[in-house]
Design an enzyme around this catalytic site. Structure first.
Site, short mmCIF file in Angstrom:
data_model
loop_
_atom_site.label_atom_id
_atom_site.label_comp_id
_atom_site.label_asym_id
_atom_site.label_seq_id
_atom_site.Cartn_x
_atom_site.Cartn_y
_atom_site.Cartn_z
N SER A 1 4.08 2.04 2.48
CA SER A 1 5.47 1.90 2.07
C SER A 1 5.91 2.98 1.08
O SER A 1 7.04 3.43 1.10
CB SER A 1 5.71 0.51 1.47
OG SER A 1 4.76 0.25 0.47
N THR B 1 0.73 -1.23 0.00
CA THR B 1 0.00 0.00 0.00
C THR B 1 0.76 1.28 0.00
O THR B 1 1.75 1.44 0.68
CB THR B 1 -0.98 0.06 1.17
OG1 THR B 1 -1.88 -0.99 1.01
CG2 THR B 1 -1.73 1.33 1.26
N LYS C 1 -7.93 -0.52 -1.51
CA LYS C 1 -7.57 -0.09 -0.17
C LYS C 1 -8.12 1.28 0.19
O LYS C 1 -7.83 1.80 1.26
CB LYS C 1 -6.06 -0.09 -0.04
CG LYS C 1 -5.44 -1.43 -0.37
CD LYS C 1 -3.96 -1.29 -0.46
CE LYS C 1 -3.39 -2.26 -1.47
NZ LYS C 1 -2.02 -1.95 -1.80
N GLY D 1 -8.85 5.03 3.88
CA GLY D 1 -7.76 4.31 3.23
C GLY D 1 -6.94 3.63 4.30
O GLY D 1 -6.78 4.16 5.39
#
Length: 183
Positions: A134, A11, A43, A55
């Site tokens: 990330s 994500t 997501k 989210g």
């Protein structure tokens, strides 16, 4: 290292406000170690019967647990985004079960954007943009630059920030979902 001891990495979520428009975007990649497990995960969600976008980043099951808890808090507090967020963060920090969850949420309504974490954080961004996951630092930097140096609307900034993050972060892909408020 076997696959059970590896961590799911997934994500990039970015939420952007500009003028009377707000948008949240997320990529579709879920990775386990060095392997892409799924490329089209969703997501970013609009909660049913609300003007609230959510989210999530982190462990999928943990994120869904938090999403369910957040929906309940939102209903309990009559759709007051800030109050529901603070109450979830308090529970998350103090509840023995919830404390073990490894995920983060970004929540947004037509007037407010908040980041929620398991350490009890409820953070409202200063510049109308926040990102997690990330690829979050890449998306955040790209979105801030576009907000400062272009006239792009919030949905376009969010989409382009995610696209840029996908070019840099190996845990982020370009299967982008954008949800918008204030159209």
């Amino acid at each position: 290292m076997d696959s059970f001891s590896q961590r799911f990495r997934s994500t990039t979520i970015v939420a952007v406000r500009r003028g009377d428009r707000a948008a949240m975007a997320g990529d579709g990649q879920v990775s386990l170690g060095q392997t892409v497990m799924k490329g089209h995960a969703r997501k970013v969600r609009r909660l049913p019967d609300t003007d609230v976008l959510v989210g999530f980043a982190g462990a999928s099951a943990d994120a869904f647990t938090l999403l369910e808890r957040f929906e309940a808090k939102l209903k309990q507090h009559r759709r007051n985004l800030f109050r529901a967020s603070v109450e979830l963060a308090k529970d998350w920090r103090t509840d023995r079960f919830l404390r073990r969850l490894e995920a983060m949420l970004v929540v947004m309504d037509p007037t407010t954007t908040l980041l929620l974490s398991g350490t009890g954080d409820v953070i409202e961004p200063d510049e109308g943009v926040i990102a997690i996951g990330s690829g979050g630092p890449y998306a955040l930097s790209a979105a801030r630059a576009m907000l400062r140096h272009t006239e792009l609307a919030a949905p376009e900034v969010a989409r382009e920030a995610l696209r840029i993050a996908s070019e840099v972060c190996v845990y982020t892909n370009d299967e982008i979902v954008v949800e918008e408020l204030g159209t």
